[in-house]
Enzyme design. Structure first.
Site, PDB file in Angstrom:
ATOM      1  N   ARG A  52       0.835  -1.210   0.000  1.00 44.81           N
ATOM      2  CA  ARG A  52       0.000   0.000   0.000  1.00 44.81           C
ATOM      3  C   ARG A  52       0.864   1.252   0.000  1.00 44.81           C
ATOM      4  NH1 ARG A  52      -4.465   0.607   4.668  1.00 44.81           N
ATOM      5  NH2 ARG A  52      -2.620   1.073   5.906  1.00 44.81           N
ATOM      6  N   LYS A 151      -2.843   6.814   0.925  1.00 40.27           N
ATOM      7  CA  LYS A 151      -2.537   7.143   2.325  1.00 40.27           C
ATOM      8  C   LYS A 151      -1.469   8.231   2.344  1.00 40.27           C
ATOM      9  CE  LYS A 151      -2.145   4.741   6.745  1.00 40.27           C
ATOM     10  NZ  LYS A 151      -3.302   5.376   7.374  1.00 40.27           N
ATOM     11  N   GLU A 184     -16.307   5.920   5.339  1.00 35.51           N
ATOM     12  CA  GLU A 184     -15.508   5.350   6.429  1.00 35.51           C
ATOM     13  C   GLU A 184     -15.458   6.366   7.552  1.00 35.51           C
ATOM     14  OE1 GLU A 184     -11.311   4.900   5.542  1.00 35.51           O
ATOM     15  OE2 GLU A 184     -11.259   6.740   4.390  1.00 35.51           O
TER      16      GLU A 184
END
Ligand code: PXG
Length: 297
Positions: A52, A151, A184
């Protein structure tokens, strides 16, 4: 005793772990990061976290000056240097120092640092009694402006949401996308349980592809539940049997109240508890060992 921090290829005492005020990670949030757990001397889902990290970097055309294998070694070295058995690991890659303009092309040397520290666990009461969350007015960044799958160090969207939740006396912020669909929370993914289905929104609505989220989908399927990604609205949460959040730091936390509405019986649900137990067992079984290999391997 202070921590040893990995900074651009060296382990330095935390007092000496300093970066330039011209670093674009600081000036513009131009960089990427990860949050990883260490359980009993093993790093949980390290490969997935590194994947990621590299995907986030590729998405913003940030060159990571280490190969994934080197990065993995740097993480293990940092944990070893601090003699940790359980902890939280924060790798960060920034665009590095540049001038005062935005142009990333002027930043020749990306900054890499890794903090491995003890973890401040959440109070046990959270897990026994469950948490209250609140929908906030701050919408999730649109996937076509700053995709939440990335991220990045640019977390202001999440921080604004967290401020609102704090103001409302809620533990976490429930965030919707611009279509009003549940995305989320500010630093956790969201799930509902309905009958024997364990459901979470697909990442394309505007959510991080959480590592814990993925583990929970796997564990739920293995336990015989229907585990699926599906569009959820606030109505689905309000009428769910159970609601819970997932994240590296929080693991699996029951949610017992959403926007003032009690969920299910108003206490943590059995399937949430079952998944939490399964998750805890998994963390004791798998993970990359930190201490069984040579440091110079
Ligand atoms: N959504 C967002 C927006 C996150 O930042 C998660 C979901 C959960 O993903 P993982 O891979 O951890 O299961 C995160 C987690 C904190 C904290 O203090 C958490 C995150 C980042 C910074 C701080 O809990 N990321």
């Amino acid at each position: 005793m202070g921590l040893l921090i990995y900074l651009n290829g060296r382990l330095v005492p935390e007092e000496e772990a300093k970066i330039s005020v011209f670093d674009h990670g600081l000036l513009y949030g131009d960089g990427v990061f990860e949050g990883i757990r260490l359980y009993s001397g093993r790093v949980f889902r390290l490969t997935q976290h590194l994947q990621r990290l590299y995907e986030s970097a590729a998405s913003i055309r940030l060159r990571v000056p280490l190969t994934p294998a080197q990065f993995e070694q740097a993480i293990l070295d940092t944990v070893r240097a601090n003699q940790l058995q359980d902890g939280y690991i924060r790798p960060v890659v920034t665009r590095g120092p540049g001038d005062l303009g935005l142009d990333p092309a002027k930043c020749g040397n990306p900054t890499v640092f890794i903090i491995a520290s003890r973890i401040q666990l959440y109070p046990e009461a959270w897990y026994e009694q469950g948490l209250k969350i609140q929908t906030v007015s701050t919408r999730k960044n649109a996937v076509d402006s700053l995709n939440p799958r990335l991220k990045s160090l640019n977390y202001l969207n999440n921080i604004l949401a967290k401020l609102e939740a704090n103001e409302a006396g809620a533990a976490e912020a429930l965030m919707l996308n611009h279509a009003g669909q549940v995305a989320e929370c500010s630093a956790d993914n969201i799930f509902i349980v309905r009958a024997r289905s364990v459901l979470t929104p697909p990442v394309w609505v505007g959510a991080l592809g959480g590592i814990t989220r993925q583990v929970v989908l796997e564990l739920a399927a293995r336990a015989g539940f229907t585990a699926a990604e599906t569009i959820l609205t606030q109505h689905d949460l309000y009428t769910a049997d159970e609601v819970f959040m997932t994240g590296t730091a929080a693991e699996i936390v029951p949610v017992v109240n959403v926007d003032g509405r009690p969920i299910g019986q108003g206490k943590p649900g059995p399937i949430t508890m079952q998944l939490r137990q399964a998750f805890r067992e998994l963390t004791t079984q798998e993970g990359t060992p930190v201490y069984t290999q040579q440091a110079d391997e």
